[in-house]
Design an enzyme around this catalytic site. Structure first.
Site, mmCIF file in Angstrom:
data_model
loop_
_atom_site.group_PDB
_atom_site.id
_atom_site.type_symbol
_atom_site.label_atom_id
_atom_site.label_comp_id
_atom_site.label_asym_id
_atom_site.label_seq_id
_atom_site.Cartn_x
_atom_site.Cartn_y
_atom_site.Cartn_z
ATOM 1 N N GLU A 17 1.181 -1.252 0.351
ATOM 2 C CA GLU A 17 0.132 0.335 0.118
ATOM 3 C C GLU A 17 0.906 1.095 -0.167
ATOM 4 O O GLU A 17 2.614 1.300 0.884
ATOM 5 C CB GLU A 17 -1.120 0.205 1.452
ATOM 6 C CG GLU A 17 -2.020 1.476 1.540
ATOM 7 C CD GLU A 17 -2.909 1.910 2.478
ATOM 8 O OE1 GLU A 17 -4.212 1.083 2.667
ATOM 9 O OE2 GLU A 17 -1.862 2.147 3.286
ATOM 10 N N GLY A 109 -14.842 4.723 4.888
ATOM 11 C CA GLY A 109 -13.867 5.612 5.125
ATOM 12 C C GLY A 109 -14.598 6.453 7.130
ATOM 13 O O GLY A 109 -15.972 6.177 7.071
ATOM 14 N N LYS A 269 8.196 3.626 1.829
ATOM 15 C CA LYS A 269 9.027 3.570 2.044
ATOM 16 C C LYS A 269 9.747 2.441 1.374
ATOM 17 O O LYS A 269 9.161 1.254 1.896
ATOM 18 C CB LYS A 269 9.469 3.616 3.664
ATOM 19 C CG LYS A 269 9.571 4.458 4.689
ATOM 20 C CD LYS A 269 10.347 5.736 4.130
ATOM 21 C CE LYS A 269 9.770 6.071 5.990
ATOM 22 N NZ LYS A 269 9.288 6.980 5.085
#
Ligand code: FAD
Length: 284
Positions: A17, A109, A269
């Site tokens: 993700e 959400g 990352k």
């Protein structure tokens, strides 16, 4: 590629993700992340939509288009329906189609500041519209229960409703204790939920991050993790190393258990993604 097909192609799919970087350079930074993820041959890369109430949703579609067109990656766009009406979701759908997006993670959400939606109460209300539009549709799963629903039976019943509404696979919330995932998996299969469930793991990099996660999603903290945080609290490099090792152990254990798929919350990352990829590869 549609994710259901990517599942057929991989033994234990491994996906990542990412979130849309903020600011003017957002797309350039996203390109860097994708450049790092592409050589890992991910089953797919998912891109969040305004996660955590960040309002960071404009670039989700652009990043998915970039990943598919420039890197040949299978991409999945997250889409939330809280605070939206059917017409605005229809506009989102058109934008996703125009960008060539094939996979969507259907989410409610967080309710937070947004006004109540006239058309969608839960994620399950969004799923049929996305299926009708031709997308391959996934939804969120919660091994330890959603923060608003800690009753295990209801948690699984709500997941079943999402499958019945048309969800073709699930991606789980993060957790630090694999026993929770195995228990949840047994409960799901007992409830005749057959769609693949991909388990999401987030490497720990700071005590603040873990604290935020625990309060945001109710994840429980095993003693090994608490001790690790206590020992390396003031040593960021050591904590990062230990956090990667912990996540790698979780992923390897899940792979050995033969779960349907593994998902890494790599927080943009690519080096973290690579380390976890390499650590888990022998077990897949
Ligand atoms: P739902 O499935 O609608 O569930 C919401 C709550 O309602 C749960 O407590 C559920 O148990 C309960 N519920 C469901 N159906 C019923 C029913 N019939 N009756 C009573 N209660 C019911 N957020 C973002 O803003 N952007 C993102 O990109 C994003 N990505 C995510 C990715 C993953 C893999 C996960 C796990 C979460 C993500 N989130 C994201 C967070 C998510 O939006 C929140 O967890 C949100 O609070 C719930 O979304 P949901 O789609 O699971 O909602």
């Amino acid at each position: 590629m549609r994710i259901v097909e990517a599942y057929r192609a991989a033994k234990i799919p491994l996906s990542y993700e990412m979130f849309p970087p903020k600011g003017e350079m957002g797309l350039e930074e996203a390109r860097e992340v994708l450049t790092g993820l592409a050589p890992l041959d991910p089953a797919f890369v998912s891109v969040t939509y305004s996660a955590g109430g960040s309002g960071n949703s404009k670039r989700t579609v652009d990043i998915c288009a970039l990943g598919t067109r420039a890197y040949g990656l299978t991409m999945m766009a997250h889409l939330t329906c809280a605070g939206s009406d059917r017409a605005s979701i229809a506009r989102n759908i058109e934008a996703l189609k125009a960008a060539g997006v094939e996979n969507v993670l259907a989410l409610r959400g967080d309710l937070g500041q947004v006004p109540a939606s006239p058309d969608y109460r839960f994620a399950k209300d969004l799923i049929p519209q996305l299926r009708e539009a031709g997308f391959c549709v996934g939804a969120a799963a919660y091994p330890e229960g959603h923060i608003d629903c800690l009753d295990a039976k209801e948690n699984v019943a709500h997941l079943k409703e999402k499958e019945e509404a048309g969800a073709q696979f699930f991606v789980s919330q993060l957790f630090f204790d694999n026993e929770c995932a195995y228990r949840f998996l047994d409960e799901c299969r007992a409830a005749r939920i057959h769609a693949p469930i991909e388990f999401g793991i987030m490497p720990v990099t700071s005590k603040a991050q873990v604290t935020r996660m625990v309060f945001m999603c109710g994840a429980s903290l095993p003693a090994r993790l608490v001790k690790m945080l206590a020992r390396y609290e003031d040593k960021p490099a050591d904590l990062r190393k230990a956090g990667i090792e912990y996540a790698a152990d979780q992923l390897a254990d899940l792979a050995r258990h033969g779960v349907d798929g593994l998902h890494v919350y790599c927080m943009n990352k690519a080096d973290t993604a690579r380390e976890l990829h390499d650590a888990v590869e022998p077990y897949r």
